[in-house]
Design a protein around this motif. Sequence first.
Motif, PDB file in Angstrom:
ATOM      1  N   HIS A   1     -30.523  33.073 -24.509  1.00 54.27           N
ATOM      2  CA  HIS A   1     -29.179  32.878 -25.066  1.00 54.27           C
ATOM      3  C   HIS A   1     -28.952  33.870 -26.200  1.00 54.27           C
ATOM      4  N   HIS A   2     -28.187  34.872 -25.927  1.00 59.48           N
ATOM      5  CA  HIS A   2     -28.010  35.937 -26.910  1.00 59.48           C
ATOM      6  C   HIS A   2     -26.600  36.486 -26.800  1.00 59.48           C
ATOM      7  N   ASN A   3     -26.301  37.394 -27.681  1.00 57.62           N
ATOM      8  CA  ASN A   3     -24.987  38.042 -27.621  1.00 57.62           C
ATOM      9  C   ASN A   3     -25.137  39.555 -27.455  1.00 57.62           C
ATOM     10  N   LEU A   4     -26.191  39.953 -26.826  1.00 62.07           N
ATOM     11  CA  LEU A   4     -26.493  41.376 -26.707  1.00 62.07           C
ATOM     12  C   LEU A   4     -25.737  41.990 -25.523  1.00 62.07           C
ATOM     13  N   THR A   5     -25.105  43.088 -25.790  1.00 60.17           N
ATOM     14  CA  THR A   5     -24.321  43.762 -24.759  1.00 60.17           C
ATOM     15  C   THR A   5     -25.228  44.193 -23.606  1.00 60.17           C
ATOM     16  N   ALA A   6     -24.734  44.018 -22.402  1.00 62.01           N
ATOM     17  CA  ALA A   6     -25.523  44.421 -21.230  1.00 62.01           C
ATOM     18  C   ALA A   6     -25.883  45.899 -21.324  1.00 62.01           C
ATOM     19  N   GLY A   7     -27.132  46.192 -21.068  1.00 59.11           N
ATOM     20  CA  GLY A   7     -27.576  47.575 -21.095  1.00 59.11           C
ATOM     21  C   GLY A   7     -27.910  48.099 -22.473  1.00 59.11           C
ATOM     22  N   LEU A   8     -27.745  47.292 -23.469  1.00 65.10           N
ATOM     23  CA  LEU A   8     -28.037  47.718 -24.845  1.00 65.10           C
ATOM     24  C   LEU A   8     -29.514  48.083 -24.973  1.00 65.10           C
ATOM     25  N   ASP A   9     -29.765  49.059 -25.801  1.00 71.64           N
ATOM     26  CA  ASP A   9     -31.154  49.505 -26.014  1.00 71.64           C
ATOM     27  C   ASP A   9     -31.879  48.474 -26.874  1.00 71.64           C
ATOM     28  N   VAL A  10     -32.697  47.675 -26.206  1.00 70.63           N
ATOM     29  CA  VAL A  10     -33.464  46.630 -26.893  1.00 70.63           C
ATOM     30  C   VAL A  10     -34.929  46.823 -26.520  1.00 70.63           C
ATOM     31  N   ARG A  11     -35.767  46.683 -27.500  1.00 72.23           N
ATOM     32  CA  ARG A  11     -37.180  46.949 -27.246  1.00 72.23           C
ATOM     33  C   ARG A  11     -38.071  45.912 -27.908  1.00 72.23           C
TER      34      ARG A  11
ATOM     35  N   ALA B   1     -22.238  44.678 -30.146  1.00 73.22           N
ATOM     36  CA  ALA B   1     -20.817  44.458 -30.416  1.00 73.22           C
ATOM     37  C   ALA B   1     -20.614  43.639 -31.688  1.00 73.22           C
ATOM     38  N   GLY B   2     -21.568  42.804 -32.017  1.00 69.49           N
ATOM     39  CA  GLY B   2     -21.466  42.002 -33.230  1.00 69.49           C
ATOM     40  C   GLY B   2     -22.837  41.825 -33.819  1.00 69.49           C
ATOM     41  N   PRO B   3     -22.933  41.170 -34.967  1.00 70.40           N
ATOM     42  CA  PRO B   3     -24.251  40.904 -35.534  1.00 70.40           C
ATOM     43  C   PRO B   3     -25.162  40.250 -34.503  1.00 70.40           C
ATOM     44  N   VAL B   4     -26.376  40.664 -34.509  1.00 68.90           N
ATOM     45  CA  VAL B   4     -27.305  40.229 -33.464  1.00 68.90           C
ATOM     46  C   VAL B   4     -27.623  38.734 -33.609  1.00 68.90           C
ATOM     47  N   ALA B   5     -27.540  38.027 -32.489  1.00 66.09           N
ATOM     48  CA  ALA B   5     -27.845  36.595 -32.485  1.00 66.09           C
ATOM     49  C   ALA B   5     -28.651  36.279 -31.233  1.00 66.09           C
TER      50      ALA B   5
ATOM     51  N   PHE C   1     -40.033  18.340  -8.056  1.00 65.83           N
ATOM     52  CA  PHE C   1     -39.981  19.228  -9.212  1.00 65.83           C
ATOM     53  C   PHE C   1     -38.505  19.516  -9.502  1.00 65.83           C
ATOM     54  N   ALA C   2     -38.053  19.064 -10.646  1.00 59.51           N
ATOM     55  CA  ALA C   2     -36.634  19.230 -10.981  1.00 59.51           C
ATOM     56  C   ALA C   2     -36.507  19.631 -12.437  1.00 59.51           C
ATOM     57  N   LEU C   3     -35.690  20.631 -12.669  1.00 62.62           N
ATOM     58  CA  LEU C   3     -35.532  21.188 -14.006  1.00 62.62           C
ATOM     59  C   LEU C   3     -34.062  21.231 -14.379  1.00 62.62           C
ATOM     60  N   GLU C   4     -33.800  21.078 -15.663  1.00 64.78           N
ATOM     61  CA  GLU C   4     -32.438  21.315 -16.141  1.00 64.78           C
ATOM     62  C   GLU C   4     -32.505  22.244 -17.337  1.00 64.78           C
ATOM     63  N   GLU C   5     -31.559  23.107 -17.388  1.00 66.38           N
ATOM     64  CA  GLU C   5     -31.530  24.076 -18.466  1.00 66.38           C
ATOM     65  C   GLU C   5     -31.208  23.373 -19.783  1.00 66.38           C
ATOM     66  N   VAL C   6     -31.941  23.710 -20.818  1.00 72.24           N
ATOM     67  CA  VAL C   6     -31.625  23.179 -22.139  1.00 72.24           C
ATOM     68  C   VAL C   6     -30.280  23.743 -22.567  1.00 72.24           C
ATOM     69  N   SER C   7     -29.421  22.855 -23.085  1.00 76.79           N
ATOM     70  CA  SER C   7     -28.068  23.293 -23.421  1.00 76.79           C
ATOM     71  C   SER C   7     -28.101  24.479 -24.373  1.00 76.79           C
ATOM     72  N   ARG C   8     -27.300  25.430 -24.047  1.00 76.56           N
ATOM     73  CA  ARG C   8     -27.181  26.592 -24.920  1.00 76.56           C
ATOM     74  C   ARG C   8     -25.990  26.468 -25.860  1.00 76.56           C
ATOM     75  N   GLY C   9     -25.350  25.279 -25.818  1.00 76.78           N
ATOM     76  CA  GLY C   9     -24.191  25.105 -26.680  1.00 76.78           C
ATOM     77  C   GLY C   9     -23.057  25.989 -26.219  1.00 76.78           C
ATOM     78  N   LEU C  10     -22.384  26.598 -27.172  1.00 76.29           N
ATOM     79  CA  LEU C  10     -21.301  27.513 -26.824  1.00 76.29           C
ATOM     80  C   LEU C  10     -21.846  28.929 -26.690  1.00 76.29           C
ATOM     81  N   LYS C  11     -21.031  29.751 -26.092  1.00 79.67           N
ATOM     82  CA  LYS C  11     -21.406  31.161 -26.012  1.00 79.67           C
ATOM     83  C   LYS C  11     -21.523  31.721 -27.424  1.00 79.67           C
ATOM     84  N   LEU C  12     -22.465  32.631 -27.607  1.00 79.10           N
ATOM     85  CA  LEU C  12     -22.617  33.225 -28.929  1.00 79.10           C
ATOM     86  C   LEU C  12     -21.637  34.380 -29.115  1.00 79.10           C
TER      87      LEU C  12
END
Lengths: 264, 735
Positions: free
Chosen positions: A71-81, A134-138, A253-264
Amino acid sequence: MGESLYVLPSENIGASASITARAGSTADPNYPVANLVNLCPAIPGKILQTAGGWDFDYGAPVALDGIALIHHNLTAGLDVRVQAHNLGNPVEEFERAITIPAWDVDGWSVSPWIDLRDAPAYRFWTPYVVGVNAGPVAVGEIVMASTLHSLPTNLAPGFTEGEDHAVIEHRTTSGVSFIYLVGARSRVQTGELPAVTDAGAEAVRDLLRDAGGRGRPFLVVPDPDVNEAWFVRSTTSRFSRQRFKVDVNRVPFALEEVSRGLKL
Amino acid sequence: MPTVSFTATEARAGTSTPIVYLEFYLEGLGSPAITTYRWGDRSVSIGDEPIEGRILSWSPIRRALSNPNGDAESTSLTITVDDTDRLLAGLFVDADDRYWISRQCALFVTTEDAIRDGDDPLVLFRGVMVEMPKRAGALTWQLTFQDVLTSQYGALFAERMLPERTISSAVFTDAPASQLGKPAPYVYGEKSDEGAAEPRGVVPLRYVGTEDIDRNPGGAPDVQTYLRLLVCAQASKEITEVYLNGSALGWIADAGIDVLIPDRVGWHALFDTIDLAAPPYRDIGSQRWTMVYVHSGLWCADDLVSGAAVLYANMQGIEATGDGSGTLITSRAAQFLWFLQNIVFGTANTVPLSTLEFADGSDQIDEASFAQLTTDLTSIGAQVGAGVFAPENFVSVRDAIAEWCRSCQCDLGPNQGGALAVHATLSSPSSMSAVDATDVIDGTFDVWHANDRWCNIAPYVYGANYRGEAWLSGSQTNPNSITHYKRTRRADEVVFTYVDSATVAAALAALKVSRGAFVPQRCKFGLGLWPLSLIDLASTVPTTHFDGLGATGWDAVSVRVEAIEFDPTRLIVTLEGTNRDNYAGILESAGVCDSQTGADSNRVVPLIALAAANRQQDLGGSRQVGGRSTDWTDAYEYRDVEINWPSIRAGAVVTAVIERRTVHASTSVTARLYNLSDATIDVTGAPSSSTNWTEEALVIPRPADGQGKLYRLQWQGGTATRDVFVVWIRLQVTP
């Protein structure tokens, strides 16, 4: 596709590191670094800059099998390492790119992961943004996996994958709807692990034991060939298996995603 | 920053993500002084400050105006809070942070987009915690907040009694036992019978012990004992006169130092020898009092001590600055505000008109609404107030508030920001409407007759008398209601505690009976969130619903909103109100009659009083002086009457009632109302040849432009040889 990968909750060792904002970054005081490893992606850690990251200091070299940014707000293709070293910044001994996938059509970011099973052990592990976001990293949660496990088998064909966008809806007498979005998206995967050996079934049992049933969330990479990780809980606290025959089990075997709340 | 707004369009389009959250301001003993906790039903991490997803359930929040008896309705919020991390449990035992009672909260609603845009949230409620949280299950707590007024009723719903200042031995060390513990009274406006043939004073003074005073300040000490006669527990504008058995004592106070009355010669001589400018009050410790002193050797002293004799004052009470130098507060609405600020919420010691704020700096009282109430009451000449609060007995906060609401004929309730506001008028229809097909949630509409609010006789008392004599009384009726319903329904006697004027009391009672004369129709219905952005209590919402009362249901019937309920879980706003066709606000009753000729020039007459009382009003014409003409002729000593149409609600019928006669059946007389503003003839009566006085009702049409108009009565004879007479009896408004 290969078997799904998972990380035992106890093998998510992010919280055992001393975490600080990377040099040049400033932690947002309202979204402190502790949020990165609080097992709740809805409460993220942020820095005040559009580039930068966090240093995870383990005090001694540790080997990681993988890292996931949930769950992040990082632009697709952004240079992240991911950088890793033993002497502290700026000396860099290891570096590998994390590919930020394209976001889903509904505007939700896709959580990337990186396989580090070939990387040496290091004291410092630093996921960070090189490009300009695009915005402060979260980032909601950073999973630092000391071990990646493979499920004994994949889910049997016919398993269910579901997704829900919660809304609150009212209708007038004439059927006109008012709809308010809750703003969250939830996903589930429900199925059965077929023809699992006793050892495999016990591994699944150990996963649920380690998680305390629904207690602690854990990382799953449903398809190792796809750059998408899920941070999930078991839908049930119960483990069960059907001993179909000798050394052959069927394990729900059943899984549910932990809520990510709102979009960042 | 702009405030988030909600619209019906976005609700229908499904593009909005509302977020409800609570801020709890925990004021502790340590640092920081206040810690703000921000909790919602889900975690929100997109704003500058995060909202923690901790709330498991919300109660609906209902804000409402006070009922017709002036009883305020409480607003409360109950939330269930997750405490699996034991944050709350830890705070409950923290040495600095365990004091939760009286701590404030604010409830907000915003949207995901508004947070991203930095827009301000809407405030839905501000309240105060009145009891420590209750356990609601394993690691969950139930927190309850009440609105700022209800929280003043008392902890755990015990009645808080006012005033809190009493005649105590700590202040009045030798006060007689019979006075100890009694309430300290407050005097509002001008309480006086100076205009009476034999004034006797109206405000009783109580003997509360003695004080040694130097009769020769600046010289050789000559300390002697004076009786303290308590007037009231605040600085007063003026003690006009003090009477003992009908005899004024002011001359003694002016001539010497045996009787000390504030601002009289003797008072200044003993309390400010140098400048002769002693303040008109006495501060004892931190408390301010208005008192009169009588020398213990004066002939009446023993009787005053024993209670055989009582002094009564004519006076002017609270003023604007709290030290006697300010302007007398004459407006009853302003007195009401002073009461809330200083008696209910404050201490009313030395600093008046305190500004009251919530923890986040917003106002606890909507002072502008009280200013508007003054304006509204002035429009019907009913703004002046006078009275004594707690002259003898304590009054609960609840009852005291109701007394003020009744005396102002206003409705009280928290506005959307949580500040107390008063309303006495009908607003214009708001920018929103409610239509069954597109707006009203299925199954939420209800309509009923409010039989409990029906009345066609409103008895009332006013002119509060503190001498033990009966108050003045009167009654207003609505004859049409009695006729049509074939029975009378008498309202509970309305006590106008702070009204001394017969005209004012009649006007206020007429307003009350006009509201209840025809059984009010009330309704409620649910909508989405957009009313939160568009209306508040006392707004008017045009409502269309097939289930409304009428052959085809309601078509844009104006509903005055008297309660707003917000359900944070279901995101429904429920409006409850009254069909304003049967409701009169003060402005609707005003209809200013502006007599522009004669001695009564610019007189303001409350039309509703005329309508209810069937009173006669001299508006022109004569029974003695006739005229002969076949031309249209102005009535004898005509008065030009302005009808303030914007202040008269739609649907009300305004009628000019005239009488006319001829001296001989061979002629006739016709009356009409000439519209001077538009130079048109708005209504012409039927010719009459009767030689007896016959009444005719001329219904005045509402002008197309809706603006106020000036009217003049005119007549025309059938012949020019015989006298005809015409007289304008009254102008009335039928609600």
